[in-house]
Design a protein around this motif. Structure first.
Motif: not given
Lengths: 201, 769
Positions: B380, B423, B461, B483
C-alpha cells in the motif's frame, strides 16, 4: 176442292205419284270443301216412273288431252256409250269393273268405239297406255240422277214425293263401293235441300 | 396393439424432427399428387374421347342405317311398282283371280329372293302371304296401305320386315302389293359391321322405350355395373300406329376397358416416378442436411465453451454459412479473450486484478511447495492520497504505473496484481532469498525517488506478508491475512513490513466485534460521561470538569477509551459519539455554577468534520450554556496534516465564543509556532512531564518554561495526572495555574459533581494545606 184435297192425301198414302218435288244436294268433304263429280241418285219408295230414262248430257265419253271428258258420266242402264278419241295419240280404254269388263284396244284420233252398259253400277275407266287417265261411268237405273258441279251442288227436279233413298257415289269416297245411302222425304212440292258430308281419300 | 398404435406417433415425431424426412415426404406427396393428376387427367381425357367417339359413331350409325334401309326400300319399292304396273297382274287382281295373283307373287318372290310378297286388296283380303297373319293384322295392313303407307319397318307377329308397297290401280286403287325382307339378326349384324364399332343395332317398338329414350338424345344407363350409352333414332314404320325405333347401344365400360392397360402402365410409371423422387429427394436432403448437422454439432460444442470449426467443402450458401460460422467462432473467441483479459486485468497498469490474483493463488497453493518459500505480499503506497490531491490524478496514475513497473521488475517470474487504488499484491515464489530480504529489497526499490511530470516524488510503501504454506491456504484468507499484516505494518509506522501472525487475525476479529458493539452502544445507552475536576490553584476552587467518555459494555464491562476511541476514529463512529459527548456535557454543565466550565476532548477526525460548529451551536442552544463555559481540548497532531485549515477551524470555533485548550502539550510534534499562530485559552501539560517531576530536575525546568511561556502569551496552564502532594508543590511553585489528577480527584459521576460543588471541603481542604 175438299175432294181434291182428300185425293191428294190418298195419293200419298197409296204411293201414287200424284206430286213431285225438287231435291237440292250440296256435297262437301270432311273439310267442308265443295266436292264436284259426286253422283247423286234418288230411289223413291213409291217406285220409279216407267218409261225410258234420258239424261240431258248425252252418252259420250270423249278422250281429250290424255283425259276422259267428262271425268264422270252418268248413263242409264242399256245405254251405249261412245268413246271418241280427240287426241293425237292412241288410247287403249279398259275397265275391270264388275258391271262392265271391256277393252277398247288401241284406237286412234277421230276413231270412235262404243260399249253398251247393261248393268247398273260404277265403271272405272283406264287407259293401258296412259296410267294417269281415269274416268268413271255411273250406270244408273233411275231417272233421278245428277252429279255435283264445281260448286258441289246438284239439283234433281220432279222427284216423286214421299220417302226415298238418296245415294251418293264418288270415286274417291272412303266407303264400300264408294257410295253412301241416306233416307229422305221428298216434298210433294218445292225443294228440299240436303247437305251431305263425305269422307274422301 | 400398443406397438401398432405408437408406431405412427413415433413416425410423425421422427418426420417432424428430421429435415430429410420432411423434404422426402414433401416431394413424395408432391409427385404422388402429380401422378394422381396425370392419371385422373388421362382417365378423364380417355373417357371424354371415348364418349365423343361413341356419340359420333352412333350418329353416323343411325345415318348409315337410314341410308341402307332407304336403299333397300328403293329396291323393294321399284320391284313392287313394276309388278303393280303389270297389266296382266292388275287384270288378275281386279277380277279377283286369287290363284293367278298368288302364283304371280310366288314366282316373283323366288326370282327377287324376297321373304314376303303379298297382295292386299282394298277390301282387306290378303293373298300370297307366307305364314299366317294374326287377327286384325290384315285389316291393319289394309288400313295403313289405304292411308298411303308405302315403306318402312313392318312388324307382323314377332317378325320384322323391311317392307315396301305399291298400289294396284285399275285405274282406281283396288289393292296393294307388298314386298318385304325379314329384318333378322343376320341383317342387323350386317348393318352393325358398317360402323367402326359394334353398336349392336336393334329395332324396337317405340312403345317399349321410355320417354327419355324416345327423345332421340343419347342417354346413359348403368346396367349390371356397365356404363351404357343408348341412342334411339326414329325410323320409318310401315304401320304408323306402331312406331319403330333403331336402338344403338355401346358400353363405355367396355370401351374404357381397352384403355385399362394404358392406365395401368401410367400408374406403374407414376409409382416408379414416386420411388425415384423419394430416393432423389432423400439423397439431396441428406446432402443438404449433413452440413447443417455438422454446423449444429459445432454450435453445441461452441456453446459448451469448446473451440469448434466446421469443414467447408461446398461453395454454396451452406458453404458460406459454414465460413461465416467459423469466422464467428474465431471472432467470439477473440472477444472472449479480450473480455476475459479485461475481467482479469487492471486497465491502468495492465497488471492482474484481484480476481486473477485469487485464481493464481488457488493454483499456486494447490501446487506442491517442494521446499520453496512462497508468500503473498500486499503493498500500500504511503501518502498516495496526498499525491493525488496535490499533484492531480494523472500524476497519481503515472506513479501507480511506475510502481507497477518496479514491482514487475522486482517480481521476475513472480506474480504481480493491482488490487485497486494504491494497493498492490505480489506473489513471491523464490528459493533463493529469504522473505525478509525480499521485503527489505522491495521497500528499497519502491522507495527510490522518481520524477513524474516534473515533480519529484519519493514513494513509500508498507508491506503485509502472508506465507503460502500448503494447499489449505485459500486465496481469500491469504489476502485477508496479508491485508491484516499490512494494516499492522502501517499502524506500526509506515515504510515497514510485517508478517501475518494468527494474533492479528484474532485482534482484527475483536476490533470488528467491538465496532459492531460500538454501533449499539450509542443507541443502547451504554455510553456515559465521567467528570474529572480541574482545580484552580490561585482561586482554590474547582474551575472546570473534563468530560471523560466511558463505555459500559454489557458483557465486557468498562472498556477503556484507549481501546475504542481509535476504533471509533477509524470507522467514523467518532462523529456521532463526539456529538453525543458534547451535547451530554453541555447538558450536565448547565446547572453548575457560572465559574465552572466543562472541558470536552475533540478528536482530530471530529475536528475536521464540517459539522462540528453546528453540533456545538446546537448543544449550547439546547442546554442554554454560555459559550465561554465550554472548553474544547484539541491535540497538536491537528497541526501536522494541514496547519492552515486547522487554524481556520480554530478561529471559527473561537468566533462561536467557546474556549480552546491545547491538550497533551509537550508530546509528539510539539512546536512553539502553534502557540504563536493561535491564542489558545489554555495549555494542558502532558502527564508524562508531571510523572517525572519528582525524579528529574529537567522536568521541573520544562514545566517552568512552559508556564512562563503561557503566562507570557496570556494562556492558562493545567497540569494533568497530578497524583501526590510533591508534584502539587512543585507545580504550584513553578506557576502552574490549574491542576488535574487523582491527587485532587479521580473522575466522578454527574451526581458526585453536584455534591462536590456544594460541599467541596475534602479536596479543597487537602489542597489548601
Amino acid at each position: 176442292m175438299k175432294y181434291l184435297h182428300l185425293l191428294a192425301l190418298a195419293g200419298i198414302s197409296l204411293g201414287t205419284p200424284a206430286a213431285a218435288g225438287t231435291v237440292a244436294v250440296h256435297v262437301v268433304d270432311a273439310q267442308g270443301r265443295a266436292v264436284p263429280d259426286a253422283v247423286v241418285t234418288i230411289l223413291p219408295a213409291a217406285g220409279l216412273p216407267t218409261g225410258p230414262i234420258r239424261f240431258p248430257w248425252g252418252v259420250k265419253m270423249l278422250q281429250k288431252d290424255i283425259a276422259f271428258n267428262p271425268h264422270v258420266l252418268i248413263v242409264p242402264v242399256g245405254a251405249t256409250v261412245a268413246f271418241p278419241n280427240a287426241d293425237k295419240v292412241r288410247h287403249h280404254v279398259y275397265s275391270f269393273s264388275k258391271p262392265a269388263k271391256f277393252e277398247l284396244k288401241l284406237f286412234g284420233r277421230d276413231e270412235t268405239r262404243s260399249y253398251t252398259f247393261r248393268t247398273a253400277g260404277a265403271v272405272a275407266l283406264g287407259c293401258n297406255i296412259h296410267d294417269a287417265m281415269s274416268g268413271f261411268i255411273k250406270v244408273v237405273d233411275t231417272p233421278f240422277a245428277n252429279k255435283t258441279g264445281a260448286s258441289g251442288d246438284a239439283r234433281i227436279a220432279g222427284v216423286t214425293a214421299g220417302r226415298a233413298t238418296l245415294t251418293v257415289w264418288h270415286p274417291r269416297m272412303r266407303a264400300k263401293d264408294n257410295e253412301a245411302q241416306f233416307a229422305l222425304n221428298v216434298p210433294s212440292a218445292g225443294e228440299t235441300a240436303q247437305q251431305i258430308r263425305l269422307a274422301l281419300r | 396393439m400398443t406397438a401398432l398404435a405408437t408406431l405412427p406417433h413415433s413416425l410423425i415425431a421422427r418426420v417432424a424432427r428430421s429435415l430429410s424426412a420432411k423434404l422426402t415426404l414433401f416431394y413424395a406427396v408432391l409427385i404422388a399428387g402429380v401422378v394422381l393428376l396425370v392419371l385422373v387427367g388421362a382417365k378423364t381425357g380417355i373417357s371424354g374421347y371415348t364418349e365423343r367417339m361413341i356419340r359420333g359413331e352412333m350418329a353416323s350409325g343411325a345415318v348409315v342405317f337410314d341410308r341402307v334401309t332407304t336403299m333397300r326400300y328403293a329396291q323393294l319399292g321399284d320391284a313392287s311398282q313394276v309388278l303393280a304396273a303389270d297389266f296382266g297382274f292388275r287384270s288378275a287382281a281386279a277380277t279377283g283371280d286369287a290363284p293367278t295373283v298368288a302364283s304371280a307373287l310366288d314366282s316373283l318372290r323366288g326370282r327377287l329372293h324376297l321373304d314376303q310378297a303379298f297382295y292386299v286388296s282394298t277390301d282387306g283380303a290378303v293373298v300370297g302371304f307366307r305364314g299366317t297373319l294374326r287377327a286384325g293384322e290384315a285389316e291393319a295392313l289394309r288400313r295403313v296401305l289405304d292411308e298411303g303407307s308405302t315403306r318402312g319397318i313392318l312388324q307382323l307377329g314377332e317378325q320384322r320386315f323391311n317392307a315396301a308397297a305399291a298400289p294396284i290401280n285399275a285405274p282406281v286403287t283396288i289393292g296393294w302389293v307388298v314386298f318385304a325382307n325379314a329384318l333378322d339378326a343376320g341383317e342387323l349384324a350386317r348393318l352393325a359391321r358398317m360402323s367402326a364399332i359394334d353398336l349392336s343395332p336393334q329395332i324396337v317398338a317405340a312403345a317399349g322405350l321410355t320417354a327419355d329414350e324416345r327423345s332421340g338424345r343419347i342417354v346413359e344407363r348403368f346396367v349390371d355395373g356397365q356404363h351404357l350409352l343408348i341412342q334411339a333414332s326414329p325410323i320409318d314404320s310401315f304401320r304408323r300406329d306402331q312406331p319403330q325405333m333403331l336402338l344403338l347401344r355401346y358400353s363405355v365400360t367396355r370401351a374404357m376397358g381397352h384403355y385399362a392397360p394404358l392406365l395401368w402402365l401410367l400408374l406403374a410409371c407414376g409409382l416408379l416416378g414416386i420411388a425415384v423422387a423419394v430416393a432423389g429427394s432423400w439423397i439431396l436432403a441428406r446432402r443438404i442436411v449433413r452440413p447443417i448437422a455438422a454446423l449444429d454439432a459445432a454450435a453445441r460444442r461452441v456453446a459448451q465453451g469448446e473451440y469448434a470449426q466446421v469443414r467447408v467443402d461446398t461453395r454454396d450458401e451452406l458453404g458460406t454459412l459454414a465460413e461465416s460460422f467459423n469466422r464467428m467462432v474465431n471472432d467470439v473467441g477473440e472477444r472472449e479473450r479480450q473480455i476475459t483479459h479485461m475481467a482479469l486485468h487492471d486497465g491502468l497498469t495492465g497488471l492482474a486484478n484481484r480476481t486473477l490474483l485469487r485464481e493464481y493463488l488457488s493454483q499456486t497453493a494447490a501446487r506442491s511447495a517442494a521446499g520453496r518459500q512462497r508468500a503473498l505480499f500486499c503493498l500500500d503506497l504511503d501518502n498516495f492520497k496526498v499525491v493525488n490531491d496535490t499533484l492531480g490524478h494523472p500524476v497519481g496514475d503515472a506513479l501507480l504505473c511506475r510502481v507497477a513497473a518496479r514491482l514487475l521488475a522486482f517480481a521476475g517470474e513472480g506474480f504481480v496484481a493491482r488490487l485497486g487504488g494504491d494497493e498492490f499484491a505480489l506473489v513471491i515464489d523464490d528459493a533463493g532469498r529469504s522473505l525478509d530480504r525480499a521485503a527489505t529489497e522491495l521497500l528499497r526499490i519502491i522507495g527510490e525517488p522518481c520524477v513524474i511530470d516534473g515533480h519529484r516524488i519519493v514513494p513509500g510503501t508498507s508491506i503485509g506478508i502472508a506465507i503460502i504454506d500448503g494447499p489449505d491456504c485459500d486465496p481469500v484468507t491469504l489476502t485477508k491475512n496479508a491485508d491484516l499484516a499490512l494494516y499492522r505494518a502501517k499502524h506500526d509506522g509506515r515504510g515497514g513490513y510485517r508478517f501475518f501472525e494468527p494474533a492479528m487475525d484474532a485482534e482484527a476479529r475483536k476490533r470488528r466485534q467491538m465496532e459492531l458493539d460500538l454501533h449499539d452502544a450509542i443507541a443502547g445507552g451504554q455510553l456515559s460521561l465521567m467528570f474529572q475536576p480541574l482545580f484552580n490553584l490561585s482561586e482554590a476552587r474547582v474551575s472546570a470538569f473534563e468530560a471523560l467518555l466511558r463505555w459500559n459494555h454489557p458483557t465486557r464491562g468498562l472498556v477503556s477509551p484507549a481501546d475504542f476511541i481509535p476504533l471509533a476514529e477509524d470507522t467514523g463512529l467518532i462523529l456521532p459519539i463526539g456529538e453525543w459527548v458534547i451535547r451530554e456535557a453541555c447538558r450536565a454543565a448547565r446547572h453548575w455554577p457560572d465559574h465552572v466550565r466543562i472541558a470536552v476532548n475533540v478528536s482530530p477526525v471530529q475536528f475536521r468534520s464540517p459539522g462540528l460548529s453546528a453540533v456545538i451551536l446546537q448543544a449550547l442552544a439546547e442546554s442554554g450554556l454560555a459559550p465561554h463555559r465550554l472548553e474544547l481540548e484539541i491535540t497538536e497532531s491537528l497541526f501536522i496534516d494541514n496547519p492552515a485549515a486547522t487554524l481556520s477551524s480554530l478561529h471559527g470555533l473561537r468566533d462561536l465564543g467557546v474556549r480552546v485548550a491545547l491538550d497533551d502539550f509537550g508530546t509528539g510534534y510539539s512546536s512553539l509556532s502553534y502557540l504563536r499562530a493561535f491564542p489558545f485559552d489554555k495549555i494542558k501539560i502532558d502527564r508524562s512531564f508531571i510523572m517525572d517531576l519528582l525524579s528529574s530536575d529537567g522536568a521541573t525546568a520544562i514545566i517552568r518554561s512552559i508556564t512562563t511561556l503561557a503566562e507570557a502569551l496570556g494562556m492558562e496552564t493545567t497540569a494533568e495526572g497530578v497524583e501526590n502532594a510533591g508534584q502539587l508543590d512543585i507545580l504550584r511553585e513553578q506557576g502552574c495555574s490549574h491542576i488535574q489528577g487523582f491527587y485532587f480527584s479521580k473522575p466522578i459521576s454527574e451526581a458526585h459533581v453536584a455534591a462536590m460543588l456544594h460541599d467541596d471541603a475534602p479536596p479543597a481542604m487537602r489542597l489548601a494545606s
